[in-house]
Motif scaffolding. Structure first.
Motif, PDB file in Angstrom:
ATOM      1  N   TYR A 126       0.826  -1.210   0.000  1.00 10.10           N
ATOM      2  CA  TYR A 126       0.000   0.000   0.000  1.00 10.10           C
ATOM      3  C   TYR A 126       0.865   1.267   0.000  1.00 10.10           C
ATOM      4  CZ  TYR A 126      -4.026  -2.964   1.064  1.00 10.10           C
ATOM      5  OH  TYR A 126      -5.000  -3.901   1.014  1.00 10.10           O
ATOM      6  N   THR A 127       1.916   1.250   0.778  1.00  9.45           N
ATOM      7  CA  THR A 127       2.805   2.411   0.850  1.00  9.45           C
ATOM      8  C   THR A 127       3.492   2.660  -0.493  1.00  9.45           C
ATOM      9  OG1 THR A 127       3.201   1.897   3.169  1.00  9.45           O
ATOM     10  CG2 THR A 127       4.725   3.430   2.131  1.00  9.45           C
ATOM     11  N   ASN A 151       2.463   1.684  -3.462  1.00  9.11           N
ATOM     12  CA  ASN A 151       1.476   2.124  -4.447  1.00  9.11           C
ATOM     13  C   ASN A 151       1.138   3.599  -4.252  1.00  9.11           C
ATOM     14  OD1 ASN A 151       1.326  -0.306  -5.750  1.00  9.11           O
ATOM     15  ND2 ASN A 151      -0.439  -1.036  -4.581  1.00  9.11           N
ATOM     16  N   PHE A 152       0.995   4.029  -3.016  1.00  8.76           N
ATOM     17  CA  PHE A 152       0.738   5.439  -2.731  1.00  8.76           C
ATOM     18  C   PHE A 152       1.903   6.307  -3.204  1.00  8.76           C
ATOM     19  CE2 PHE A 152       0.739   9.069   0.275  1.00  8.76           C
ATOM     20  CZ  PHE A 152      -0.459   9.641  -0.121  1.00  8.76           C
ATOM     21  N   ILE A 172       1.758   6.577  -6.954  1.00 10.16           N
ATOM     22  CA  ILE A 172       0.675   7.470  -7.359  1.00 10.16           C
ATOM     23  C   ILE A 172       1.103   8.931  -7.207  1.00 10.16           C
ATOM     24  CG2 ILE A 172      -1.625   8.285  -6.685  1.00 10.16           C
ATOM     25  CD1 ILE A 172      -2.324   5.321  -6.163  1.00 10.16           C
TER      26      ILE A 172
END
Length: 115
Positions: free
Chosen positions: A89-90, A92-93, A96
């Protein structure tokens, strides 16, 4: 005492002879002066230093540094991708944010080479 003075004189004469032989046999000419002068970002530093500087060159260099550091941060994330769900998640953030920054720079026109 005479021995020290005579040896110093001989050393001095040999030194002068070696310097003159070096200067006579060197391939360095007057035309090599321009090749040895420093070149700073497209202008001659020996002339007026306050000439207009292309801000576009500076922006491209800063963008390159920012994205270069971000790539150095992404590479370790790829190695540890399977270790933790939170890391996925980190990362991917982070990607982004990176893509949105690139999109912003593209729409601001900072990535255009020709103006």
């Amino acid at each position: 005492m005479f021995s020290i003075q005579s040896s110093m004189m001989i050393i001095f004469i040999l030194l002068i002879m070696m310097i003159t032989i070096l200067n006579l046999t060197s391939k360095k000419t007057f035309y090599d002066k321009e090749k040895n002068s420093p070149f700073e970002c497209g202008f001659d530093p020996k002339t007026h230093s306050r000439i207009p500087f292309s801000l576009h060159f500076f922006l491209i260099a800063i963008i390159f540094l920012i994205f270069d550091v971000e790539i150095a941060l992404i590479l370790p994330m790829v190695m540890n991708m399977s270790s933790s769900q939170m890391l996925i998640y980190t990362s991917n953030f982070f990607i982004i944010i990176l893509i949105s920054g690139l999109y912003h720079e593209w729409h601001q026109g900072a990535l255009k080479w020709l103006k």
